[in-house]
Design a protein around this motif. Structure first.
Motif, PDB file in Angstrom:
ATOM      1  N   ASN A 102       0.812  -1.223   0.000  1.00  0.00           N
ATOM      2  CA  ASN A 102       0.000   0.000   0.000  1.00  0.00           C
ATOM      3  C   ASN A 102       0.843   1.270   0.000  1.00  0.00           C
ATOM      4  O   ASN A 102       0.303   2.366   0.129  1.00  0.00           O
ATOM      5  CB  ASN A 102      -0.950   0.006   1.195  1.00  0.00           C
ATOM      6  CG  ASN A 102      -2.028  -1.054   1.055  1.00  0.00           C
ATOM      7  OD1 ASN A 102      -2.503  -1.309  -0.048  1.00  0.00           O
ATOM      8  ND2 ASN A 102      -2.384  -1.679   2.159  1.00  0.00           N
ATOM      9  N   ARG A 104       3.253   3.760  -2.022  1.00  0.00           N
ATOM     10  CA  ARG A 104       3.638   4.182  -3.368  1.00  0.00           C
ATOM     11  C   ARG A 104       4.835   5.115  -3.238  1.00  0.00           C
ATOM     12  O   ARG A 104       4.761   6.151  -2.566  1.00  0.00           O
ATOM     13  CB  ARG A 104       2.489   4.908  -4.066  1.00  0.00           C
ATOM     14  CG  ARG A 104       1.190   4.126  -4.117  1.00  0.00           C
ATOM     15  CD  ARG A 104       1.184   3.097  -5.212  1.00  0.00           C
ATOM     16  NE  ARG A 104       0.985   3.689  -6.525  1.00  0.00           N
ATOM     17  CZ  ARG A 104       1.058   2.987  -7.661  1.00  0.00           C
ATOM     18  NH1 ARG A 104       1.360   1.697  -7.630  1.00  0.00           N
ATOM     19  NH2 ARG A 104       0.831   3.579  -8.823  1.00  0.00           N
ATOM     20  N   ARG A 140      -6.239   5.467   0.093  1.00  0.00           N
ATOM     21  CA  ARG A 140      -5.970   4.157  -0.494  1.00  0.00           C
ATOM     22  C   ARG A 140      -4.504   3.767  -0.342  1.00  0.00           C
ATOM     23  O   ARG A 140      -4.170   2.611  -0.090  1.00  0.00           O
ATOM     24  CB  ARG A 140      -6.353   4.147  -1.968  1.00  0.00           C
ATOM     25  CG  ARG A 140      -6.151   2.791  -2.642  1.00  0.00           C
ATOM     26  CD  ARG A 140      -6.455   2.842  -4.135  1.00  0.00           C
ATOM     27  NE  ARG A 140      -7.816   3.293  -4.424  1.00  0.00           N
ATOM     28  CZ  ARG A 140      -8.314   3.368  -5.663  1.00  0.00           C
ATOM     29  NH1 ARG A 140      -7.551   3.029  -6.700  1.00  0.00           N
ATOM     30  NH2 ARG A 140      -9.544   3.794  -5.857  1.00  0.00           N
ATOM     31  N   TYR A 141      -3.605   4.751  -0.510  1.00  0.00           N
ATOM     32  CA  TYR A 141      -2.171   4.489  -0.462  1.00  0.00           C
ATOM     33  C   TYR A 141      -1.493   5.419   0.548  1.00  0.00           C
ATOM     34  O   TYR A 141      -2.024   6.476   0.903  1.00  0.00           O
ATOM     35  CB  TYR A 141      -1.518   4.728  -1.830  1.00  0.00           C
ATOM     36  CG  TYR A 141      -2.069   3.894  -2.949  1.00  0.00           C
ATOM     37  CD1 TYR A 141      -1.845   2.521  -3.010  1.00  0.00           C
ATOM     38  CD2 TYR A 141      -2.812   4.486  -3.982  1.00  0.00           C
ATOM     39  CE1 TYR A 141      -2.346   1.760  -4.056  1.00  0.00           C
ATOM     40  CE2 TYR A 141      -3.315   3.733  -5.028  1.00  0.00           C
ATOM     41  CZ  TYR A 141      -3.076   2.370  -5.063  1.00  0.00           C
ATOM     42  OH  TYR A 141      -3.575   1.624  -6.094  1.00  0.00           O
ATOM     43  N   TYR A 143       1.887   7.527   0.406  1.00  0.00           N
ATOM     44  CA  TYR A 143       2.889   7.959  -0.552  1.00  0.00           C
ATOM     45  C   TYR A 143       4.171   8.390   0.151  1.00  0.00           C
ATOM     46  O   TYR A 143       4.133   9.067   1.183  1.00  0.00           O
ATOM     47  CB  TYR A 143       2.366   9.122  -1.398  1.00  0.00           C
ATOM     48  CG  TYR A 143       1.401   8.708  -2.475  1.00  0.00           C
ATOM     49  CD1 TYR A 143       1.868   8.347  -3.737  1.00  0.00           C
ATOM     50  CD2 TYR A 143       0.024   8.666  -2.237  1.00  0.00           C
ATOM     51  CE1 TYR A 143       0.986   7.972  -4.748  1.00  0.00           C
ATOM     52  CE2 TYR A 143      -0.863   8.290  -3.243  1.00  0.00           C
ATOM     53  CZ  TYR A 143      -0.373   7.940  -4.491  1.00  0.00           C
ATOM     54  OH  TYR A 143      -1.237   7.563  -5.484  1.00  0.00           O
ATOM     55  N   ASP A 428      -3.508   6.931 -10.440  1.00  0.00           N
ATOM     56  CA  ASP A 428      -3.504   5.925  -9.367  1.00  0.00           C
ATOM     57  C   ASP A 428      -4.888   5.624  -8.809  1.00  0.00           C
ATOM     58  O   ASP A 428      -5.140   4.516  -8.326  1.00  0.00           O
ATOM     59  CB  ASP A 428      -2.603   6.387  -8.216  1.00  0.00           C
ATOM     60  CG  ASP A 428      -1.120   6.202  -8.528  1.00  0.00           C
ATOM     61  OD1 ASP A 428      -0.812   5.715  -9.636  1.00  0.00           O
ATOM     62  OD2 ASP A 428      -0.276   6.537  -7.672  1.00  0.00           O
ATOM     63  N   THR A 429      -5.791   6.606  -8.822  1.00  0.00           N
ATOM     64  CA  THR A 429      -7.087   6.421  -8.160  1.00  0.00           C
ATOM     65  C   THR A 429      -8.266   6.707  -9.073  1.00  0.00           C
ATOM     66  O   THR A 429      -9.412   6.732  -8.605  1.00  0.00           O
ATOM     67  CB  THR A 429      -7.187   7.337  -6.925  1.00  0.00           C
ATOM     68  OG1 THR A 429      -7.212   8.708  -7.336  1.00  0.00           O
ATOM     69  CG2 THR A 429      -6.011   7.125  -5.976  1.00  0.00           C
TER      70      THR A 429
END
Length: 540
Positions: A102, A104, A140-141, A143, A428-429
């Motif tokens: 998860n 990035r 979601r991620y 970074y 990415d999303t």
């Protein structure tokens, strides 16, 4: 007795005169060394990368636009990168960094702008703000953004730095923003195409040191006529630098930081530099063949010296036909400049024109190359963004984003990071990214921030309110023409605005603010757009 005293006195006087002469000669030679007589390489040499640019901790930036200083807590690691952790050519684990599914990882590189010049802290660099914006914008991620920018590097050095220190991060994204150094170093800084900053000076120092060529006229006279001067200085006037002829001293250049130049270096070499620049970017795309790549030409405070077509050619608000027309004008301007100046010698007197030429030519080439590289694989994205539209174009609105023509304030670095973040999140999303709307929203905020200066902001315009059309149906057209200006004449023309209510004579109504408590309005009676009528919005 008297004769003996006289002899002693005379000898003392001669000794004093001799010592004084030594002191005068030494001071002249010391002054010459301190005032540029000695050639010094003010770079930290590094293997493979040529050099790194180590700055002291807590630097102070000079804002030349507002004549102020900006204190900073920016700190750097052992190789001079604006990162907390030190880097190693031989990391102990020897392998790839794995941060989990998860996380990035983004590598960002460039010259001193990405490095952080102008930022008040590490978290306020483009890298620091990009990481914060990405993590605050979604869940979601997680970074992680690694700053591999370095002051004074050209694109190939950026590639080498990524090769040495970036591969082990196994990045999901690589962001490259540059252009200024590749445009300035070869010509106005005298290094020649394909060479790094300071290359002529490196050649000169490797060729046998200063010799007599780089001494003042007084010191040259002393060295040629005094054995004592030669003994004290250690300089042999008969010594000849092996690289003289390949390099030369340009005493007429107004900027004596770049007084040693590569011989035979002319404006025509910029076309070679553009090709070298694109090849360097191709190396980055190939090195990280599984990562998404975002290339960007860096924004500058002032417009391109070869004309407004540069910014118009990469407009995010104009329609496609206007953009293509601007591209044609830009290419004509570039072709004309090169045809007229190909054989002109390179120095800082042609700095603005040669930088403008490189920025225009390289931006067009890089945009096209990125599209080609993107088409080679459907497993990743390779794209190009021109960062000129990261901030407003009007000088009074653009000024708070810069400390000089190239380097940015915290605000400038933030809006640049926002532009990159929007692009990354779209990929990415699947979050939609409307570049034109982002520019308008950013522009409105910039205008609001300058409202106390008496500029038009918060514009609303309606064509056909009396015919029942929705309020604000032509606001965007008036905003594009007038917002951010102190006064503006707008043409109400049905052939341009369209007919929102056929068969009904339409009035035109506009409202705007000049300050938070200063709301103004203007109206035109039906039919306002046929024939066209002009209306003036003003904050005077």
């Amino acid at each position: 007795m008297k004769n003996g005293l006289k002899i002693v006195t005379i000898n003392l006087l001669l000794l004093i005169l001799f010592a004084g002469g030594l002191e005068v000669a030494s001071r002249i030679m010391d002054w010459s060394a301190k005032s540029g007589g000695r050639t010094v390489l003010e770079l930290n040499l590094q293997p493979y990368m040529m050099f790194s640019f180590h700055r002291q901790k807590d630097p102070v930036w000079v804002d030349t636009l507002s004549d102020t200083t900006i204190p900073s807590t920016l700190s750097f690691n052992n190789y001079g990168f604006a990162e907390e952790g030190d880097f190693s050519l031989w990391p102990e684990d020897g392998g790839i960094v794995d941060d989990g599914p998860n996380v990035r990882t983004i590598l960002i590189t460039g010259g001193s702008v990405v490095h952080g010049v102008g930022a008040t802290a590490n978290e306020n660099t483009i890298a620091g703000q990009l990481q914060r914006i990405l993590n605050q914008s979604q869940d979601r991620y997680t970074y992680r953004v690694v700053n591999l920018g370095m002051g004074s590097w050209i694109a190939y050095q950026q590639f080498v730095g990524l090769s040495l220190f970036g591969v082990r991060f196994n990045p999901d994204w690589v962001v490259v923003m540059d252009g200024h150094n590749d445009g300035a170093v070869p010509c106005s800084h005298g290094s020649g195409p394909g060479n790094p900053l300071g290359w002529p000076k490196m050649l000169y120092l490797a060729g046998g040191g200063d010799g007599i060529e780089n001494q003042s006229a007084v010191v040259r006279f002393l060295l040629e006529n005094s054995a004592l001067a030669r003994m004290v200085s250690g300089i042999d006037p008969d010594a000849h630098n092996r690289e003289m002829g390949r390099v030369y001293f340009d005493r007429d250049d107004p900027d004596q930081r770049f007084d040693i130049k590569l011989s035979g270096n002319t404006v025509g070499g910029l076309d070679d530099q553009v090709r070298f620049y694109i090849a360097s970017q191709r190396n980055v795309a190939n090195l990280f063949h599984q990562a998404n790549i975002l290339f960007s030409s860096q924004p500058l405070m002032y417009g391109n010296a070869l004309g407004n077509a540069y910014r118009d050619a990469f407009s995010v608000t104009a329609d496609e036909s206007a953009v293509q027309s601007a591209r044609a004008r830009l290419k004509d301007a570039l072709d004309t400049y090169m045809a007229d100046n190909r054989s002109v010698n390179c120095d800082t007197r042609v700095a603005s024109q040669t930088l403008g030429y490189f920025m225009g030519r390289s931006a067009i080439a890089l945009e096209g190359a990125a599209a080609e590289w993107d088409a080679e694989s459907d497993r990743r994205s390779v794209s190009y963004l021109n960062a000129e539209y990261a901030m407003p174009l009007e000088p009074h609105l653009r000024k708070p984003h810069f400390i000089d023509n190239a380097h940015m304030t915290d605000l400038g670095q933030r809006v640049t990071a926002e532009l990159f973040a929007e692009h990354i999140l779209e990929k990415d999303t699947d979050r939609p990214f409307d570049a034109a709307q982002r520019y308008r929203d950013m522009h409105r905020q910039a205008v609001r921030s300058s409202a106390e200066e008496g500029y038009i902001f918060d514009v609303s315009a309606t064509y056909g309110r009396n015919c029942g059309v929705p309020d604000g149906n032509v606001s965007e057209a008036v905003i594009d023409a007038c917002q951010g200006k102190m006064s503006c004449t707008f043409t109400v023309d049905v052939t341009v605005l369209g007919d929102p209510a056929g068969g009904c004579g339409k009035a035109f109504d506009a409202e705007w603010s000049c300050a938070e408590d200063d709301r103004r309005q203007v109206s035109l009676p039906p039919e306002a757009g046929l024939p066209p009528h002009n209306v003036t919005l003003t904050c005077f």
